[in-house]
Design a protein around this motif. Sequence first.
Motif, short mmCIF file in Angstrom:
data_model
loop_
_atom_site.label_atom_id
_atom_site.label_comp_id
_atom_site.label_asym_id
_atom_site.label_seq_id
_atom_site.Cartn_x
_atom_site.Cartn_y
_atom_site.Cartn_z
N TYR A 197 0.84 -1.20 0.00
CA TYR A 197 0.00 0.00 0.00
C TYR A 197 0.88 1.24 0.00
O TYR A 197 2.01 1.22 0.49
N PRO A 206 -3.77 0.62 -2.93
CA PRO A 206 -2.96 -0.59 -3.10
C PRO A 206 -1.91 -0.42 -4.19
O PRO A 206 -2.09 0.34 -5.13
N GLY A 364 -1.10 -0.73 5.62
CA GLY A 364 -1.94 0.45 5.76
C GLY A 364 -2.06 0.95 7.19
O GLY A 364 -2.70 1.99 7.43
#
Length: 370
Positions: A197, A206, A364
């Motif tokens: 990410y 992504p 993330g």
Amino acid sequence: MTATTGTDGGRDDRAELARLLPPATGFDLPPGRHEHHRERLMNLIDEDTDRSGNRGRDRGWDRGRERTARAGHPARPRLLRPSFLAPVAALALAGALIAGYTAQVGGDPAAGPEAAQADGNASARAGNAQPVALVLNRISDAAAKSDAGPVGDDQFVYVRSQVQNSDLTSGKLVTEPLKEREIWYAQKPGPLKKLGYIREDGDTLPINAELGDTDGTREGLNRPTYRWLAALPTDPQKLLEHLTALTPEHEGEEHAQAVFEQIGYLIGETVLPPETAAALYKAAALIPGVTEAPDAVDALGRHGVGIAREDTRHATRSEWVFDPKGLSFLGSRTFLTKDTEIGEKGALLGARAVLKRSVVDKGGVRPQDR
């Protein structure tokens, strides 16, 4: 390679260099690989242009891809090349323009490194430079003592940086504002269609597989997982030969420069096994044209010990910056070394400052959010 002369210290430096380093290696790829890499590069550029209509920057985001991602198709960075460089296509354009400009004024774009010095500040600092192998040996020793890693196959390497890129699509160099970037690199072995990410401008998106990798991108030079890095040779000569063979050649760019930039990516954008990190710095010392750049500066203006190389064909110079106390990697900078049709001497092509590197269990998610 620079060595002091006329003093006992100079003789000691040369003796130390002879002890530390084997003879320098060449940089030719195996027969037939030049055309293979060039053809694959051009195919990737053509495919990327068809998809986006815009040649964005390496590991950067063009707005066309961002809109595509929001429409349900995940976006991805450009080719997974060193993030502090201008894109391959832009550098190719820069090289062509610079070569044309040099020919017009009667210069030789393929002249040796002494014929085209770095910017004025770098030239002024050159008198203070130490033999680069001694400097890199100290950096290597510090890296070998690092407690970084290991990184599990199900984890992510997290890198937070301040980056400054440039745009060459108009044919003129336009330096963009400094911005924060966060990347999470997946470590799972085997081909992956989702490599991790990236977060820029407040959006977390992504990273898709490399263009052309329909079954996913395997670990390797473009996806250097901790496991892959740990398996690299730790003998500097063998490591350099291995990376040289893996690094694609780009038309107009010195291959030695491409290898230098590739090593710069590995030391700046990954978590390295200590033995691999130590070997990479000693391998960099074997690349012809690599010099020390005292008082180099990263994207945030942090001063430190510099390691540099100039690509005389492109009239560009890249510098790595290390903390003067602990010799940890701070960041990098790439700039023009002479006035050209795309910009003036000293104009910035790209810079970065690494703020944090860590290992997290979920992509993330910032380390402090766990």
